[in-house]
Design a protein around this motif. Structure first.
Motif, PDB file in Angstrom:
ATOM      1  N   THR A   1       3.262   6.115   4.124  1.00  0.00           N
ATOM      2  CA  THR A   1       3.211   6.975   2.786  1.00  0.00           C
ATOM      3  C   THR A   1       4.348   8.171   2.924  1.00  0.00           C
ATOM      4  O   THR A   1       5.247   8.403   1.986  1.00  0.00           O
ATOM      5  CB  THR A   1       1.936   7.569   2.452  1.00  0.00           C
ATOM      6  OG1 THR A   1       1.154   6.261   2.234  1.00  0.00           O
ATOM      7  CG2 THR A   1       1.811   8.333   1.221  1.00  0.00           C
TER       8      THR A   1
ATOM      9  N   ALA B   1       7.763   6.683   2.945  1.00  0.00           N
ATOM     10  CA  ALA B   1       8.360   6.414   1.688  1.00  0.00           C
ATOM     11  C   ALA B   1       8.453   7.551   0.786  1.00  0.00           C
ATOM     12  O   ALA B   1       9.422   7.581  -0.010  1.00  0.00           O
ATOM     13  CB  ALA B   1       7.325   5.461   1.060  1.00  0.00           C
ATOM     14  N   GLN B   2       7.775   8.692   0.962  1.00  0.00           N
ATOM     15  CA  GLN B   2       8.070   9.736  -0.129  1.00  0.00           C
ATOM     16  C   GLN B   2       9.305  10.562   0.446  1.00  0.00           C
ATOM     17  O   GLN B   2       9.873  10.848  -0.274  1.00  0.00           O
ATOM     18  CB  GLN B   2       6.808  10.714   0.285  1.00  0.00           C
ATOM     19  CG  GLN B   2       5.313  10.259  -0.420  1.00  0.00           C
ATOM     20  CD  GLN B   2       4.262  11.222  -0.231  1.00  0.00           C
ATOM     21  OE1 GLN B   2       4.281  11.554   0.707  1.00  0.00           O
ATOM     22  NE2 GLN B   2       3.349  11.139  -1.222  1.00  0.00           N
ATOM     23  N   GLN B   3       9.432  10.902   1.884  1.00  0.00           N
ATOM     24  CA  GLN B   3      10.482  11.450   2.273  1.00  0.00           C
ATOM     25  C   GLN B   3      11.818  10.862   2.394  1.00  0.00           C
ATOM     26  O   GLN B   3      12.807  11.327   2.141  1.00  0.00           O
ATOM     27  CB  GLN B   3      10.143  11.833   3.716  1.00  0.00           C
ATOM     28  CG  GLN B   3       9.099  13.005   4.005  1.00  0.00           C
ATOM     29  CD  GLN B   3       8.534  13.021   5.290  1.00  0.00           C
ATOM     30  OE1 GLN B   3       9.453  13.103   6.294  1.00  0.00           O
ATOM     31  NE2 GLN B   3       7.359  13.372   5.578  1.00  0.00           N
ATOM     32  N   TYR B   4      11.773   9.397   2.635  1.00  0.00           N
ATOM     33  CA  TYR B   4      13.062   8.883   2.659  1.00  0.00           C
ATOM     34  C   TYR B   4      12.981   7.320   1.712  1.00  0.00           C
ATOM     35  O   TYR B   4      12.873   6.378   2.129  1.00  0.00           O
ATOM     36  CB  TYR B   4      13.348   8.225   3.968  1.00  0.00           C
ATOM     37  CG  TYR B   4      13.317   9.277   5.193  1.00  0.00           C
ATOM     38  CD1 TYR B   4      14.524  10.163   5.158  1.00  0.00           C
ATOM     39  CD2 TYR B   4      12.300   9.741   5.599  1.00  0.00           C
ATOM     40  CE1 TYR B   4      14.626  11.208   6.193  1.00  0.00           C
ATOM     41  CE2 TYR B   4      12.283  10.922   6.663  1.00  0.00           C
ATOM     42  CZ  TYR B   4      13.335  11.544   6.844  1.00  0.00           C
ATOM     43  OH  TYR B   4      13.396  12.721   7.830  1.00  0.00           O
ATOM     44  N   PRO B   5      12.851   7.741   0.298  1.00  0.00           N
ATOM     45  CA  PRO B   5      12.749   6.440  -0.633  1.00  0.00           C
ATOM     46  C   PRO B   5      13.713   5.509  -0.665  1.00  0.00           C
ATOM     47  O   PRO B   5      13.269   4.205  -0.668  1.00  0.00           O
ATOM     48  CB  PRO B   5      12.612   7.402  -1.972  1.00  0.00           C
ATOM     49  CG  PRO B   5      13.312   8.461  -1.530  1.00  0.00           C
ATOM     50  CD  PRO B   5      13.124   8.841  -0.274  1.00  0.00           C
TER      51      PRO B   5
ATOM     52  N   THR C   1       3.888  -0.696  -4.622  1.00  0.00           N
ATOM     53  CA  THR C   1       2.761  -0.481  -3.732  1.00  0.00           C
ATOM     54  C   THR C   1       1.508  -1.392  -3.963  1.00  0.00           C
ATOM     55  O   THR C   1       1.324  -1.300  -4.938  1.00  0.00           O
ATOM     56  CB  THR C   1       2.496   1.023  -3.584  1.00  0.00           C
ATOM     57  OG1 THR C   1       3.560   1.768  -3.395  1.00  0.00           O
ATOM     58  CG2 THR C   1       1.219   1.157  -2.546  1.00  0.00           C
TER      59      THR C   1
ATOM     60  N   PRO D   1       5.141   7.389  -4.177  1.00  0.00           N
ATOM     61  CA  PRO D   1       6.274   6.354  -3.638  1.00  0.00           C
ATOM     62  C   PRO D   1       7.177   5.714  -4.904  1.00  0.00           C
ATOM     63  O   PRO D   1       6.380   5.311  -5.656  1.00  0.00           O
ATOM     64  CB  PRO D   1       5.596   5.684  -2.609  1.00  0.00           C
ATOM     65  CG  PRO D   1       4.249   6.462  -2.271  1.00  0.00           C
ATOM     66  CD  PRO D   1       3.981   7.350  -3.582  1.00  0.00           C
ATOM     67  N   ARG D   2       8.347   5.837  -4.546  1.00  0.00           N
ATOM     68  CA  ARG D   2       8.901   5.053  -5.663  1.00  0.00           C
ATOM     69  C   ARG D   2       8.916   3.437  -5.690  1.00  0.00           C
ATOM     70  O   ARG D   2       9.213   2.888  -6.442  1.00  0.00           O
ATOM     71  CB  ARG D   2      10.541   5.520  -5.630  1.00  0.00           C
ATOM     72  CG  ARG D   2      10.691   7.060  -5.779  1.00  0.00           C
ATOM     73  CD  ARG D   2      12.097   7.199  -6.364  1.00  0.00           C
ATOM     74  NE  ARG D   2      13.188   6.579  -5.593  1.00  0.00           N
ATOM     75  CZ  ARG D   2      14.215   7.056  -4.987  1.00  0.00           C
ATOM     76  NH1 ARG D   2      14.323   8.634  -5.434  1.00  0.00           N
ATOM     77  NH2 ARG D   2      15.226   6.615  -4.400  1.00  0.00           N
ATOM     78  N   CYS D   3       8.596   3.134  -4.458  1.00  0.00           N
ATOM     79  CA  CYS D   3       8.734   1.638  -4.263  1.00  0.00           C
ATOM     80  C   CYS D   3       7.313   0.887  -4.593  1.00  0.00           C
ATOM     81  O   CYS D   3       6.324   1.702  -4.803  1.00  0.00           O
ATOM     82  CB  CYS D   3       8.685   1.073  -2.512  1.00  0.00           C
ATOM     83  SG  CYS D   3       7.406   2.021  -1.554  1.00  0.00           S
TER      84      CYS D   3
ATOM     85  N   TRP E   1      -1.496   6.548  -8.274  1.00  0.00           N
ATOM     86  CA  TRP E   1      -0.236   6.168  -8.348  1.00  0.00           C
ATOM     87  C   TRP E   1      -0.130   5.157  -9.206  1.00  0.00           C
ATOM     88  O   TRP E   1       1.331   4.567  -9.320  1.00  0.00           O
ATOM     89  CB  TRP E   1      -0.189   5.513  -6.734  1.00  0.00           C
ATOM     90  CG  TRP E   1      -0.025   6.530  -5.870  1.00  0.00           C
ATOM     91  CD1 TRP E   1       0.183   8.046  -5.927  1.00  0.00           C
ATOM     92  CD2 TRP E   1       0.378   6.459  -4.318  1.00  0.00           C
ATOM     93  NE1 TRP E   1       0.239   8.488  -4.870  1.00  0.00           N
ATOM     94  CE2 TRP E   1       0.396   7.540  -3.879  1.00  0.00           C
ATOM     95  CE3 TRP E   1       0.500   5.400  -3.501  1.00  0.00           C
ATOM     96  CZ2 TRP E   1       0.508   8.013  -2.508  1.00  0.00           C
ATOM     97  CZ3 TRP E   1       0.545   5.544  -2.165  1.00  0.00           C
ATOM     98  CH2 TRP E   1       0.610   6.666  -1.690  1.00  0.00           C
TER      99      TRP E   1
END
Length: 258
Positions: A86, A89-93, A194, A190-192, A217
């Motif tokens: 998680t 994914a948040q820090q390096y989308p 999930t 997260p942009r991806c 989310w």
């Protein structure tokens, strides 16, 4: 073809996946699957486990970079590994294309008694007290995390061998527990795409944690009716098929969006 990355949880390593990776590989039809240990576990047992999830993310990203496997990545992770995935994914989308979280929990969505069931505390204390007694410790871990007991004896033999060959230090176990307890996902979704999987009979983590996370989310959530915390162990076929069925649904949604 996207690479799948698998991350385990607290004090567990890649060998604890058992036959799951092979079943998942067939289900999602990939030849690119990378299993990684968190610092302090498995091949990295000699390293000091970080006391915060952000530093674990740094270590995992370095391992992926060293592997030379191209991104973006599809990450399947459980428990503490789910928190690491998680944060990644948040820090390096741009690096994460798909996210599958299994029986994970995190602030601010769940309360402490939900993240670690009070009825599990005595068993966990017993595990800590028997930390250097491999057979006793692994038997208690199996009871806490697994509801499929068909291969219990062979499971325990394998797990004891793993523990004896790469023993996680008591200090590293505590640091991993501390990192998990402190992790807060904040408000960043997260942009991806999930998928969140949970087990209705999880003795360790209340499955309401997954339900709350999915609701917050807007993520897809599927729950297994009888499995325990180690869902990939208890029913690797159901877990793999749940992922395989979800992937085309996501692809259809993305096509319709554009």
């Amino acid at each position: 073809m996207s690479t799948w990355i698998l991350l385990r949880g607290l004090t567990r390593e890649t060998r604890h996946w058992g036959r799951f990776p092979a079943i998942l590989r067939d289900a999602v039809q990939t030849d690119s699957l990378l299993q990684l240990d968190l610092p302090g576990n498995g091949a990295l047992v000699s390293l000091r486990a970080p006391g915060e999830v952000a530093r674990v993310v740094t270590a995992v990203r370095l391992a992926v970079l060293q592997s030379s496997v191209p991104g973006p990545y599809r990450v399947l992770a459980m428990s503490l590994g789910g928190m690491v995935a998680t944060a990644w994914a948040q820090q390096y989308p741009a690096e994460i294309e798909r996210l599958v979280l299994i029986n994970t929990s995190m602030r601010p969505f769940s309360r402490a008694p939900e993240r670690l069931r009070p009825q599990a505390w005595p068993r966990l204390l017993s595990v800590a007290a028997n930390w250097r007694r491999s057979q006793q410790a692994e038997a208690k871990v199996h009871w806490l995390t697994c509801n499929n007991h068909e291969e219990r004896e062979s499971d325990l033999a394998a797990w004891v061998a793993i523990r004896d060959s790469a023993p996680v230090s008591h200090a590293n176990a505590l640091r991993q527990l501390w990192a998990a307890a402190r992790f807060d996902a904040g408000t960043v979704v997260p942009r991806c795409a999930t998928l969140i999987l949970s087990a209705a009979q999880d003795r360790l983590v209340n499955p309401v944690c997954s339900a709350k996370l999915a609701a917050a989310w807007g993520a897809t959530h599927r729950q297994h009716p009888w499995a325990g915390h180690d869902l990939p162990h208890d029913d690797p076929v159901w877990t793999s098929e749940a992922v395989a069925e979800w992937l085309p649904q996501v692809a259809d949604t993305e096509q319709n969006t554009f």
